[in-house]
Design a protein around this motif. Structure first.
Motif, short mmCIF file in Angstrom:
data_model
loop_
_atom_site.label_atom_id
_atom_site.label_comp_id
_atom_site.label_asym_id
_atom_site.label_seq_id
_atom_site.Cartn_x
_atom_site.Cartn_y
_atom_site.Cartn_z
N SER A 284 -1.25 32.65 8.34
CA SER A 284 -0.56 32.18 7.14
C SER A 284 -0.11 33.35 6.27
N GLY A 285 -1.01 34.32 6.07
CA GLY A 285 -0.67 35.47 5.24
C GLY A 285 0.45 36.30 5.83
N VAL A 286 0.38 36.56 7.13
CA VAL A 286 1.43 37.36 7.78
C VAL A 286 2.76 36.61 7.76
N ALA A 287 2.72 35.29 7.99
CA ALA A 287 3.95 34.50 7.98
C ALA A 287 4.60 34.51 6.59
N LEU A 288 3.80 34.36 5.55
CA LEU A 288 4.35 34.40 4.19
C LEU A 288 4.92 35.77 3.86
N PHE A 289 4.18 36.81 4.22
CA PHE A 289 4.66 38.16 3.91
C PHE A 289 5.94 38.48 4.65
N CYS A 290 5.96 38.20 5.95
CA CYS A 290 7.13 38.57 6.77
C CYS A 290 8.34 37.70 6.42
N GLY A 291 8.14 36.37 6.35
CA GLY A 291 9.27 35.49 6.08
C GLY A 291 9.85 35.67 4.70
N CYS A 292 9.00 35.60 3.69
CA CYS A 292 9.48 35.74 2.31
C CYS A 292 9.96 37.16 2.03
N GLY A 293 9.28 38.15 2.57
CA GLY A 293 9.70 39.53 2.34
C GLY A 293 11.06 39.82 2.94
N HIS A 294 11.33 39.28 4.12
CA HIS A 294 12.63 39.50 4.78
C HIS A 294 13.76 38.91 3.94
N VAL A 295 13.60 37.67 3.47
CA VAL A 295 14.66 37.02 2.69
C VAL A 295 14.80 37.70 1.33
N ALA A 296 13.67 38.09 0.72
CA ALA A 296 13.73 38.74 -0.59
C ALA A 296 14.44 40.09 -0.52
N LEU A 297 14.23 40.84 0.55
CA LEU A 297 14.92 42.13 0.69
C LEU A 297 16.43 41.93 0.81
N THR A 298 16.85 40.89 1.55
CA THR A 298 18.28 40.60 1.66
C THR A 298 18.87 40.25 0.31
N GLY A 299 18.14 39.43 -0.48
CA GLY A 299 18.62 39.10 -1.83
C GLY A 299 18.68 40.29 -2.75
N THR A 300 17.74 41.23 -2.60
CA THR A 300 17.73 42.43 -3.44
C THR A 300 18.97 43.29 -3.17
N VAL A 301 19.32 43.44 -1.91
CA VAL A 301 20.53 44.20 -1.56
C VAL A 301 21.76 43.54 -2.16
N SER A 302 21.82 42.23 -2.11
CA SER A 302 22.96 41.51 -2.68
C SER A 302 23.07 41.73 -4.19
N ILE A 303 21.94 41.69 -4.90
CA ILE A 303 21.96 41.92 -6.35
C ILE A 303 22.41 43.33 -6.68
N LEU A 304 21.91 44.31 -5.94
CA LEU A 304 22.31 45.70 -6.19
C LEU A 304 23.80 45.90 -5.94
N GLU A 305 24.32 45.36 -4.87
CA GLU A 305 25.72 45.55 -4.53
C GLU A 305 26.65 44.88 -5.55
#
Length: 271
Positions: free
Chosen positions: A29-50
């Motif tokens: 559960s912990g690895v799934a939350l970290f990997c799944g949410c972290g992947h989508v959050a990083l994509t959103g962060t790049v979009s905000i910066l750009e």
């Protein structure tokens, strides 16, 4: 028939290492939350910066490459811990004391004890590494929290109509994720408030929080695994000593029986 099946089910349930099972579920559960949410959050962060902080692609090219590399690392982490969790769960099944009752005499070998010790060491190393990951995952949460709290200050000033919020800014360049020559690099007043109202910011902020919680859950799961593996290793060590004692005892009993049988044969020959 039914009492026999009931006893069989009870024995099977008794052979389940519940501590390892709970730790495995928590780890997955912990690895799934970290990997799944972290992947989508990083994509959103790049979009905000750009869109809002670095309109020139060359200014954040290095950051984009690092984030893309981190996303590939996330794929590797998810795959590795899926296999590692299954291996630890299997190790828990085969070292639980109920296996002895289900499959007869329990035998331990030096290789088995060495493998258990290796799992203890590897889990300890992974636990220390995940402590670092947990601390690192708190950094974007801190950054997004600062931006969100600044937006709340701007909203409160607008409601109270005391001081205009145009001079309240957030400069992303001070965090070191984009260079100082990035344009615009900062957002002030209503522009910053609009950024906080976007779906990318809302989703990325909360997903980073969930990813940080997932990393914490993984640390707890690895600590749980470490306690279980240490207990299993101690059990294997004691079982090997008991096995050696039983072998010596059986050998002495066999020698005693041989002596008694020879004595009887000699006595019968005299009579």
């Amino acid at each position: 028939m039914f009492p026999c099946c009931f006893e069989c089910c009870i024995k099977c349930l008794g052979g389940v290492p519940y501590a390892s099972l709970v730790a495995t579920i928590l780890c997955f559960s912990g690895v799934a939350l970290f990997c799944g949410c972290g992947h989508v959050a990083l994509t959103g962060t790049v979009s905000i910066l750009e869109q809002h902080f670095s309109t020139t692609a060359s200014d954040h090219a290095l950051l984009s490459e690092v984030i893309q590399l981190m996303q590939y690392v996330i794929y590797g982490i998810a795959s590795f811990f899926f296999l590692y969790g299954i291996i630890l769960l299997a190790e828990g099944f085969y070292t639980t004391s109920a296996v002895k009752e289900l499959h007869g005499e329990f035998k331990t070998t030096a290789c088995g004890r060495c493998i258990s010790g290796m799992f203890v060491f590897l889990t300890y190393v992974l636990g220390v590494a995940w402590l670092g990951v947990f601390g690192f995952s708190a950094v974007p949460v801190f950054m997004f929290y600062n931006i969100w709290s600044t937006c709340e200050v701007i909203k409160s000033l607008q409601i109270n109509m005391t001081v205009p919020g145009d001079q309240i800014c957030v400069d992303i360049r001070q965090y070191g994720i984009i260079p100082w020559n990035a344009v615009p690099g900062k957002a002030c007043g209503p522009i910053l408030e609009n950024i906080c109202n976007t779906n990318e910011f809302y989703m990325s902020y909360h997903l980073f929080i969930v990813a940080c919680a997932g990393a914490g859950a993984t640390v707890i799961a690895l600590i749980h695994f470490l306690m279980i593996l240490s207990s299993n290793w101690a059990y294997l060590k004691d079982a090997s000593k008991m096995q050696a004692y039983q072998d010596i005892k059986a050998k002495e009993e066999q020698e005693l029986q041989d002596i008694q049988s020879r004595s009887k044969e000699q006595l019968n020959s005299y009579t």
